[in-house]
Structure formats: C-alpha cells, structure tokens
Design a protein around this motif. Structure first.
Motif, PDB file in Angstrom:
ATOM      1  N   GLY A  50      34.530  44.440  48.420  1.00  0.00           N
ATOM      2  CA  GLY A  50      35.752  44.747  47.694  1.00  0.00           C
ATOM      3  C   GLY A  50      35.615  44.435  46.220  1.00  0.00           C
ATOM      4  O   GLY A  50      35.037  43.411  45.836  1.00  0.00           O
ATOM      5  N   ARG A  51      36.175  45.300  45.381  1.00  0.00           N
ATOM      6  CA  ARG A  51      36.042  45.130  43.932  1.00  0.00           C
ATOM      7  C   ARG A  51      36.704  43.850  43.445  1.00  0.00           C
ATOM      8  O   ARG A  51      36.172  43.156  42.569  1.00  0.00           O
ATOM      9  CB  ARG A  51      36.675  46.338  43.218  1.00  0.00           C
ATOM     10  N   ASP A  52      37.862  43.509  44.006  1.00  0.00           N
ATOM     11  CA  ASP A  52      38.643  42.387  43.495  1.00  0.00           C
ATOM     12  C   ASP A  52      38.501  41.111  44.316  1.00  0.00           C
ATOM     13  O   ASP A  52      38.422  40.015  43.750  1.00  0.00           O
ATOM     14  CB  ASP A  52      40.125  42.785  43.412  1.00  0.00           C
ATOM     15  N   ASN A  53      38.465  41.249  45.653  1.00  0.00           N
ATOM     16  CA  ASN A  53      38.452  40.038  46.489  1.00  0.00           C
ATOM     17  C   ASN A  53      37.072  39.653  47.006  1.00  0.00           C
ATOM     18  O   ASN A  53      36.905  38.580  47.589  1.00  0.00           O
ATOM     19  CB  ASN A  53      39.425  40.194  47.667  1.00  0.00           C
ATOM     20  N   GLY A  54      36.078  40.505  46.835  1.00  0.00           N
ATOM     21  CA  GLY A  54      34.729  40.171  47.267  1.00  0.00           C
ATOM     22  C   GLY A  54      34.509  40.226  48.760  1.00  0.00           C
ATOM     23  O   GLY A  54      33.428  39.871  49.246  1.00  0.00           O
ATOM     24  N   GLN A  55      35.479  40.705  49.504  1.00  0.00           N
ATOM     25  CA  GLN A  55      35.365  40.774  50.961  1.00  0.00           C
ATOM     26  C   GLN A  55      34.666  42.064  51.373  1.00  0.00           C
ATOM     27  O   GLN A  55      34.951  43.139  50.832  1.00  0.00           O
ATOM     28  CB  GLN A  55      36.757  40.709  51.589  1.00  0.00           C
ATOM     29  N   ASN A 117      29.539  49.493  39.653  1.00  0.00           N
ATOM     30  CA  ASN A 117      28.672  48.956  40.704  1.00  0.00           C
ATOM     31  C   ASN A 117      29.383  48.954  42.041  1.00  0.00           C
ATOM     32  O   ASN A 117      30.549  48.567  42.131  1.00  0.00           O
ATOM     33  CB  ASN A 117      28.273  47.509  40.377  1.00  0.00           C
ATOM     34  N   ILE A 118      28.670  49.361  43.084  1.00  0.00           N
ATOM     35  CA  ILE A 118      29.162  49.263  44.452  1.00  0.00           C
ATOM     36  C   ILE A 118      28.088  48.563  45.271  1.00  0.00           C
ATOM     37  O   ILE A 118      26.914  48.952  45.230  1.00  0.00           O
ATOM     38  CB  ILE A 118      29.480  50.647  45.036  1.00  0.00           C
ATOM     39  N   PHE A 119      28.478  47.525  46.004  1.00  0.00           N
ATOM     40  CA  PHE A 119      27.533  46.745  46.801  1.00  0.00           C
ATOM     41  C   PHE A 119      27.819  46.962  48.280  1.00  0.00           C
ATOM     42  O   PHE A 119      28.944  46.740  48.740  1.00  0.00           O
ATOM     43  CB  PHE A 119      27.637  45.260  46.446  1.00  0.00           C
TER      44      PHE A 119
END
Length: 284
Positions: A50-55, A117-119
């Motif tokens: 997730g871009r904001d929460n890192g989940q 960036n997309i992980f």
C-alpha cells in the motif's frame, strides 16, 4: 550493499527457475509446457504494498501487450483499474533486500513525468519470474515497434534495467544553509531521486544529471562556506542552474557515488534525454 545483494539474488532466482524449467517441469522438451512469456497477455494476483500504510494486499494485475499497458485493480471484481502503467515507461527489477520479502519486485513507471514506485511479491518464485519475463517480453515488443530497424543488440539492454546506484546520503537545500537530512537515493539513468524511505511510492525530489559537454560536473567535498552536515564526506554536483550538496557516511561510499555520477556525466546525452532535461528546467 543492497544493490549488490539484489543483483546476486536476481541471478540466483533466475538460475533456479531455469534449472527447474529444464529438469523438473521439462519445458525444454515439451513445447506445450513452455510458459507463453511472449503471448502478449498475462493476468494474475500479486501482493502489492500500500502506498500510504505499507500493508501488502492481494491485487489483480493485467499485462496487455496489445493495449501497451500494465494495470492493477484494488478489488478482484473491479471493472476499472486503480492504475494504468504505460509499457513505454515501465521498468521492473528484483529488490528482495529492499522490500524485505522473498521474491520482491519493484515496478516503476512515469506518472505526470515523475517516477512512481510499486512494490510487489509472490510466494512462488516461478510466478514472480514469469511476471518479470512477461513484462520484459512486452517491453521488447514495444521497443521493436518504437524503433523499427534497430538491431536486437541495441534493443535488449533497454528492455529492463538495474539502477546505477542506490543508498543513503544526506542532502541540504538550495541555499546550502538548511539542515542536512538523511535520504535514500536512487540513480536511474539520468534521474537522481531521493526518498525519505526506500519504499516510498514517490520521490521527495528528482535531480537531472546531464553530461560534461552541457556543464554538469561532480566534485569531491563541499564549498568552504558550507557547514552542518552530520556526515563528513561531501559531494558537490554542479549543474547549469545550481549546485547540489550531498554527504556520505564513509569515504568508500563517497568514492562509489562519485564514480557513479562520473559514469553518467561522461556519457553523451541521447536526443530523448534532452527532452527530459528541458522538463526538469521548466518543472513547476
């Protein structure tokens, strides 16, 4: 260090899947068992950060060579994609050390001429390698259409690329009196991007690194008037518009970054890179 770990893992993962394809899955002997990397279409699910929460959540991805896009959907039954990435600007590179999870892939593309960036990752090594190869196949097809007549030897290096260098440095602002702040830097072709965190979706800023013929230079150290850096091994990037000051933690890091900058600055610019430079100069 992270860059070298990622490269080592990348080759190990590809070698493992090559061996399994040959001896376990018998793909080299049976045509019907071969993965259709160049089929022009792929659909499946990947764990996306997730871009904001890192989940990390499961997201549906579709790669369409015909449409020239890679897109993903926030919901499995969604009709409209959350994001559409043009194959013309997409890059993919394995980043397990940075992402901190097995089979991690970093996908980047240009959105409004800024890098996004997309992980993503997948538990199955074969699945993530298949996605990587499918993206490469779509990129190769795009390059063949965009540059007709160009030999494969020229196109293949442009399919996907590893970053020139990544790591932490400190930076100050344009007045050179601002407090130095620790940032994560990524050198991607002529774009030097800096992030507060290595897994940020967008860079806090981007610096264009041109060539020496256009008055770009890299120097060791700081101007004598500069103070306030926590790290003492300085680097000054001179551009036609201003000077950028960075500080490295060790002398070895300083030498490695200077070598990376020099390699870019000493290389003549391509016609398309002049367009990128012009955008940076007029960037709002």
């Amino acid at each position: 260090m992270i860059l070298s770990l990622s490269c080592t893992f990348f080759f190990r993962l590809l070698r493992e899947q090559w061996i399994r394809a040959k001896y376990e899955r018998k793909e080299f002997m049976c045509v019907e068992r071969q993965e259709p990397y160049s089929a022009g279409y792929r659909e499946g699910f990947l764990w996306k950060r997730g871009r904001d929460n890192g989940q990390y959540l499961s997201r549906k991805f579709i790669l369409s060579e015909r449409e020239g896009v890679l897109k993903y959907f926030n919901k499995h039954d969604a009709k409209e994609p959350k994001a559409i990435m043009k194959i013309s600007s997409v890059n993919a590179t394995f980043q397990p050390a940075k992402i901190g999870t097995a089979h991690g892939l970093q996908i980047t593309y240009l959105k409004d001429n800024s890098t996004r960036n997309i992980f993503v990752y997948h538990e199955d090594g074969k699945e993530i390698v298949d996605w990587f190869n499918a993206i490469r196949a779509a990129r190769f097809h795009y390059l063949q259409v965009a540059f007709p007549g160009s030999p494969n030897s020229e196109l293949l290096p442009k399919v996907t690329r590893a970053y020139i260098k990544e790591g932490y440095m400190e930076k100050t602002g344009p007045k050179h009196t601002e407090v130095f702040k620790k940032r994560w830097f990524t050198m991607d072709e002529r774009r030097l991007m800096y992030f507060k965190d290595p897994l940020d979706a967008y860079a806090r800023g981007e610096v264009f690194i041109g060539c020496k013929q256009n008055n770009y230079t890299v120097l060791s150290g700081f101007p004598s008037t500069v103070q306030g850096s926590h790290w003492q091994f300085g680097i000054t990037i001179v551009t036609p518009d201003r000077k950028f000051l960075f500080a490295c933690e060790t002398e070895e890091d300083q030498k490695d970054w200077i070598a990376a900058f020099e390699a870019v600055i000493n290389r003549p610019m391509l016609p398309r890179e002049y367009a990128v430079e012009a955008y940076f100069k007029h960037k709002p």
